[in-house]
Design a protein around this motif. Structure first.
Motif, PDB file in Angstrom:
ATOM      1  N   PRO A 188      11.353  -9.157  14.384  1.00 35.36           N
ATOM      2  CA  PRO A 188      10.024  -9.742  14.607  1.00 35.36           C
ATOM      3  C   PRO A 188       8.982  -9.300  13.578  1.00 35.36           C
ATOM      4  O   PRO A 188       7.930  -9.928  13.454  1.00 35.36           O
ATOM      5  CB  PRO A 188       9.667  -9.242  16.015  1.00 35.36           C
ATOM      6  CG  PRO A 188      10.986  -9.015  16.674  1.00 35.36           C
ATOM      7  CD  PRO A 188      11.894  -8.511  15.586  1.00 35.36           C
ATOM      8  N   ARG A 254      11.917 -18.471  17.363  1.00 40.98           N
ATOM      9  CA  ARG A 254      10.578 -17.868  17.272  1.00 40.98           C
ATOM     10  C   ARG A 254       9.534 -18.787  16.657  1.00 40.98           C
ATOM     11  O   ARG A 254       8.449 -18.336  16.278  1.00 40.98           O
ATOM     12  CB  ARG A 254      10.660 -16.579  16.437  1.00 40.98           C
ATOM     13  CG  ARG A 254      11.508 -15.478  17.065  1.00 40.98           C
ATOM     14  CD  ARG A 254      11.664 -14.320  16.108  1.00 40.98           C
ATOM     15  NE  ARG A 254      12.557 -13.303  16.649  1.00 40.98           N
ATOM     16  CZ  ARG A 254      13.235 -12.428  15.903  1.00 40.98           C
ATOM     17  NH1 ARG A 254      13.116 -12.485  14.578  1.00 40.98           N
ATOM     18  NH2 ARG A 254      14.007 -11.531  16.463  1.00 40.98           N
ATOM     19  N   LEU A 257       6.057 -18.664  18.430  1.00 41.19           N
ATOM     20  CA  LEU A 257       5.380 -17.385  18.201  1.00 41.19           C
ATOM     21  C   LEU A 257       4.830 -17.319  16.788  1.00 41.19           C
ATOM     22  O   LEU A 257       3.674 -16.917  16.572  1.00 41.19           O
ATOM     23  CB  LEU A 257       6.354 -16.233  18.434  1.00 41.19           C
ATOM     24  CG  LEU A 257       5.857 -14.830  18.046  1.00 41.19           C
ATOM     25  CD1 LEU A 257       4.628 -14.445  18.866  1.00 41.19           C
ATOM     26  CD2 LEU A 257       6.976 -13.804  18.214  1.00 41.19           C
ATOM     27  N   ASN A 258       5.643 -17.716  15.812  1.00 44.55           N
ATOM     28  CA  ASN A 258       5.181 -17.678  14.422  1.00 44.55           C
ATOM     29  C   ASN A 258       4.023 -18.646  14.187  1.00 44.55           C
ATOM     30  O   ASN A 258       3.133 -18.368  13.383  1.00 44.55           O
ATOM     31  CB  ASN A 258       6.341 -17.999  13.474  1.00 44.55           C
ATOM     32  CG  ASN A 258       7.249 -16.806  13.246  1.00 44.55           C
ATOM     33  OD1 ASN A 258       6.778 -15.691  13.037  1.00 44.55           O
ATOM     34  ND2 ASN A 258       8.553 -17.029  13.316  1.00 44.55           N
ATOM     35  N   SER A 301       4.189 -16.214   8.255  1.00 43.42           N
ATOM     36  CA  SER A 301       4.233 -16.720   9.633  1.00 43.42           C
ATOM     37  C   SER A 301       4.300 -18.246   9.638  1.00 43.42           C
ATOM     38  O   SER A 301       5.083 -18.850  10.383  1.00 43.42           O
ATOM     39  CB  SER A 301       3.013 -16.241  10.418  1.00 43.42           C
ATOM     40  OG  SER A 301       2.974 -14.838  10.507  1.00 43.42           O
TER      41      SER A 301
END
Length: 354
Positions: A188, A254, A257-258, A301
Motif C-alpha cells: 500500500p 486498490r 483507494l488510489n 496514486s
C-alpha cells in the motif's frame, strides 16, 4: 484480468490510449491559458478552468504512459527475443522519430508564423531581435516527440543492465530477488516509495514553476535528471509488472483507494501552488518541498487509480477500444501541428472556449 498468455491486455491497451489522447487534449487547452502566453497560439477566450484541467491531466498522463511502455516493452522482448525486439523498436520508435520530427517541427513553425500574423491583424510582425540558438546537444527542439527519444534511452539502458545481470546472475537468484522486490513495491505504500526519488529532485530544482510538474525534456538531447528519474522509474516498474502480471490484481483491487488518495493529493498540490495557474517559480523552499511531495504522491496514486480502474472495468474485448488503442499512438505523433492549426482557425471566434 487478461492472462499473460492471451493475445492482448485489453485494459492496458485502453490505458495507453487514454494517456496518449489526454495529451492531445492537454495541448489543445494551451491556447486558452490565462495570463502570460507561453504558447504560439493565443485565443481571444481565456479560462482558469482550462488551466485547472490541464494541471490535473499533466499530473499523471506521462507517468502512466511510461509504466505501460515498460510493460509492453518487456512483453515484446519476451515474445520476440533480443533481435526481434530491436527491429520492432526501430520500426515503431526510432524510425517515427527520424521521419516525423522534421515534419512536425516544420508544421509547428508554420502554425506559429500563421498565429503571429493573425494576432497582428493580418500583418507579418517583425522578426525577433535575437535569432534562436544553433542546434546542439543542449538545444534541440524535440517537440512533443521527446518521449520517443527518451524511450530509446530507456531501451538501451534496460538492455545493457539486463545483459549484465544475465552474465553475473547465471543461477537466476538475483532476478528472483528482484521479482520479490517488485511484489514488496506493490505494498500500500507503493506511491510513497516510487515518488521519493523524484520528490527529492524536484524539492531542490532551481527556478521550478511547479505548475507543469516534472520538467519536460523537450528542448535538449541531454534530458534533465527529474524527468529521467520520474519516467525511468515508471518504465522500470512496467517492465517488472510484465514479469509479475499477478501483481496487476493488487492494482486492480486498490483502484478506488488510489483514486481517493489521488484526488486528495491533487487538491493539496493545487492549494500549495496558490490555487491558480502560475508560471512563477517557488521562492519558499519549504513550500516547494511540500508541493513536490504532494505532486509526486498525486502522480503515482492517479497512475495506479487509472490502471486499476481499467483492469476492473475494461478488461473485456472491445473492437472500438482496440481500434482507438491501435490508432492513438500515431494520432499523438502527428497531432501537435494539426491542433495548433485548429487553434489558429478558432482563435478569433467570439465563442466560449469549450
Amino acid at each position: 484480468m487478461t492472462s499473460a498468455t492471451t493475445e492482448r491486455f485489453h485494459a492496458l491497451d485502453a490505458v495507453r490510449a487514454t494517456a496518449l489522447l489526454l495529451g492531445v487534449l492537454f495541448h489543445a487547452l494551451f491556447s486558452f491559458l490565462p495570463g502570460i502566453q507561453i504558447w504560439p497560439v493565443a485565443d481571444n477566450q481565456h479560462s482558469e478552468l482550462a488551466a485547472d484541467l490541464a494541471f490535473v491531466l499533466h499530473v499523471f498522463r506521462m507517468t502512466t504512459f511510461f509504466v505501460l511502455a515498460g510493460f509492453f516493452a518487456h512483453m515484446t522482448f519476451h515474445k520476440r527475443g533480443l533481435w526481434g525486439f530491436l527491429w520492432d523498436r526501430t520500426k515503431r520508435i526510432a524510425l517515427p522519430l527520424v521521419i516525423f520530427w522534421p515534419l512536425v517541427l516544420a508544421g509547428i513553425i508554420a502554425c506559429s508564423i500563421w498565429a503571429a500574423v493573425v494576432a497582428n491583424h493580418g500583418v507579418m510582425p517583425k522578426a525577433p531581435a535575437a535569432p534562436p540558438p544553433a542546434i546542439s546537444l543542449k538545444f534541440f527542439p524535440l517537440t512533443h516527440l521527446w518521449f520517443l527519444y527518451v524511450l530509446l534511452i530507456f531501451y538501451a539502458v534496460t538492455l545493457l543492465v539486463r545483459g549484465l545481470v544475465v552474465v553475473i546472475d547465471r543461477q537466476g537468484g538475483l532476478r528472483r530477488g528482484l521479482d520479490g522486490l517488485a511484489r514488496l513495491a506493490m505494498s500500500p505504500w507503493v506511491p510513497v516509495l516510487l515518488a521519493l526519488p523524484t520528490v527529492a529532485l524536484l524539492a531542490v530544482q532551481k527556478d521550478w514553476t511547479g505548475w507543469f510538474g516534472v520538467p519536460t525534456p523537450d528542448m535538449s538531447l541531454i534530458p534533465n535528471p527529474p524527468s529521467m528519474v520520474a519516467y525511468g522509474s515508471a518504465f522500470t516498474l512496467g517492465w517488472f509488472l510484465h514479469r509479475r502480471t499477478d501483481l496487476l490484481d493488487l492494482i486492480q483491487r486498490r483502484w478506488a483507494l488510489n483514486l481517493v488518495l489521488a484526488l486528495g493529493f491533487i487538491a493539496a498540490a493545487f492549494a500549495l501552488i496558490g490555487g491558480r495557474y502560475t508560471l512563477q517559480p517557488f521562492t519558499d523552499p519549504v513550500r516547494q518541498a511540500a508541493f513536490a511531495a504532494a505532486y509526486g504522491l498525486a502522480n503515482w496514486s492517479a497512475t495506479f487509480a487509472l490502471i486499476g480502474f481499467a483492469l476492473q472495468f475494461l478488461s473485456g474485448h472491445s473492437p472500438l477500444r482496440r481500434w482507438i488503442a491501435d490508432s492513438s499512438y500515431w494520432v499523438y505523433i502527428v497531432h501537435l501541428p494539426l491542433v495548433m492549426a485548429l487553434q489558429v482557425l478558432v482563435s478569433t471566434w467570439q465563442m466560449a472556449w469549450p
